[in-house]
Design a protein around this motif. Structure first.
Motif, PDB file in Angstrom:
ATOM      1  N   UNK A 153      28.952  47.572  97.110  1.00  0.00           N
ATOM      2  CA  UNK A 153      28.718  48.976  97.685  1.00  0.00           C
ATOM      3  C   UNK A 153      29.542  49.860  96.967  1.00  0.00           C
ATOM      4  N   UNK A 154      28.725  50.356  96.089  1.00  0.00           N
ATOM      5  CA  UNK A 154      29.242  51.388  95.485  1.00  0.00           C
ATOM      6  C   UNK A 154      29.147  52.441  96.308  1.00  0.00           C
TER       7      UNK A 154
ATOM      8  N   UNK B  41      18.703  46.743  96.215  1.00  0.00           N
ATOM      9  CA  UNK B  41      18.314  46.074  95.483  1.00  0.00           C
ATOM     10  C   UNK B  41      19.511  45.701  94.734  1.00  0.00           C
ATOM     11  N   UNK B  42      20.456  46.311  93.771  1.00  0.00           N
ATOM     12  CA  UNK B  42      21.565  46.526  93.376  1.00  0.00           C
ATOM     13  C   UNK B  42      22.555  45.519  94.271  1.00  0.00           C
ATOM     14  N   UNK B  43      22.554  46.281  95.645  1.00  0.00           N
ATOM     15  CA  UNK B  43      23.807  45.506  96.707  1.00  0.00           C
ATOM     16  C   UNK B  43      22.798  44.559  97.088  1.00  0.00           C
TER      17      UNK B  43
ATOM     18  N   UNK C 124      23.890  47.090  85.750  1.00  0.00           N
ATOM     19  CA  UNK C 124      23.021  48.052  87.119  1.00  0.00           C
ATOM     20  C   UNK C 124      23.807  50.187  87.124  1.00  0.00           C
ATOM     21  N   UNK C 125      24.765  50.168  87.304  1.00  0.00           N
ATOM     22  CA  UNK C 125      24.540  51.235  87.399  1.00  0.00           C
ATOM     23  C   UNK C 125      24.599  52.005  86.573  1.00  0.00           C
TER      24      UNK C 125
ATOM     25  N   UNK D  94      21.504  56.341  82.911  1.00  0.00           N
ATOM     26  CA  UNK D  94      21.343  57.120  82.219  1.00  0.00           C
ATOM     27  C   UNK D  94      19.809  57.045  82.607  1.00  0.00           C
ATOM     28  N   UNK D  95      19.216  57.030  83.261  1.00  0.00           N
ATOM     29  CA  UNK D  95      17.920  57.938  84.578  1.00  0.00           C
ATOM     30  C   UNK D  95      18.994  58.721  84.870  1.00  0.00           C
TER      31      UNK D  95
END
Length: 213
Positions: free
Chosen positions: A21-22, A152-154, A202-203, A208-209
């Motif tokens: 949960x960033x 999705x990452x979370x 993923x982060x 980068x995007x």
């Protein structure tokens, strides 16, 4: 479940929660004007939304017949950017603002171009304002496009913890296996390392995007 198992489960939940949960990044265009110190201050603060408003206000007044200096002073006074004496040099003030907001450099360059060549200032500022609007729209599109990958990452970070909890509920006691047996500890450590590596990767891709927009 033993007290040691409960403690291990709580630690696992806390660690996975921290990975999964960033915090969300700072909004691209904060709303509302801010108070801006004079250009001599190293703490000059200006956001893209406020800069766009400033440029548009000056452009409208100049097009209506006001002198550039009068239009600039009226705009900064209305927006509360500081006393007129602190912003007497529009291009210099914008250059100072460009130290933290690169878009302000374009406005400064446009102002100097109009001063040196006699080009209509209102047309120049209209072009700058159009570029600022396009950049803001692009940034908003990028944020919207990245919302799905972040979610999705979370979800993927939470799923392993959910599997451990499900195993406890059905009586498989995975916490005991993961904390009291050699192979279980190896699996738990490897899983946490891979979870952290996946979260970092993923982060990295999302950053980068964001930079590439």
């Amino acid at each position: 479940m033993t007290s040691g198992g409960l403690t291990a489960l709580a630690s696992l939940l806390a660690g996975a929660g921290a990975l999964g949960w960033p915090g969300r990044p700072r909004p691209v265009l904060p709303s509302g004007p801010r108070s801006v110190p004079p250009p001599s201050s190293a703490r000059l603060v200006l956001d893209a939304d406020l800069l766009l408003t400033l440029v548009e206000m000056v452009s409208v007044q100049v097009r209506a017949g006001a002198s550039p200096t009068a239009a600039w002073r009226a705009a900064v006074d209305v927006l509360g950017l500081g006393p007129a004496g602190d912003v007497a040099d529009p291009s210099g003030w914008l250059v100072a603002a460009g130290r933290q907001l690169p878009a302000a450099r374009a406005a400064a360059a446009g102002w100097r171009l109009a001063e040196r060549t006699g080009a209509p200032l209102s047309d120049v500022l209209d072009g700058v304002a159009g570029a600022l609007r396009d950049e803001s729209a692009l940034a908003a599109d990028v944020e919207a496009a990245l919302a799905g990958p972040r979610a999705t990452v979370r979800l993927l970070m939470v799923l392993p913890v959910g599997a451990v909890l499900l195993g406890q509920l059905i009586g498989a006691d995975p916490v005991r296996v993961l904390t009291t047996t050699g192979p279980g500890r190896v699996c738990a450590l490897a899983g946490l390392l891979l979870l952290g590596l996946g979260r970092w990767w993923m982060a990295h891709l999302v950053r980068r995007v964001g930079r590439g927009r």
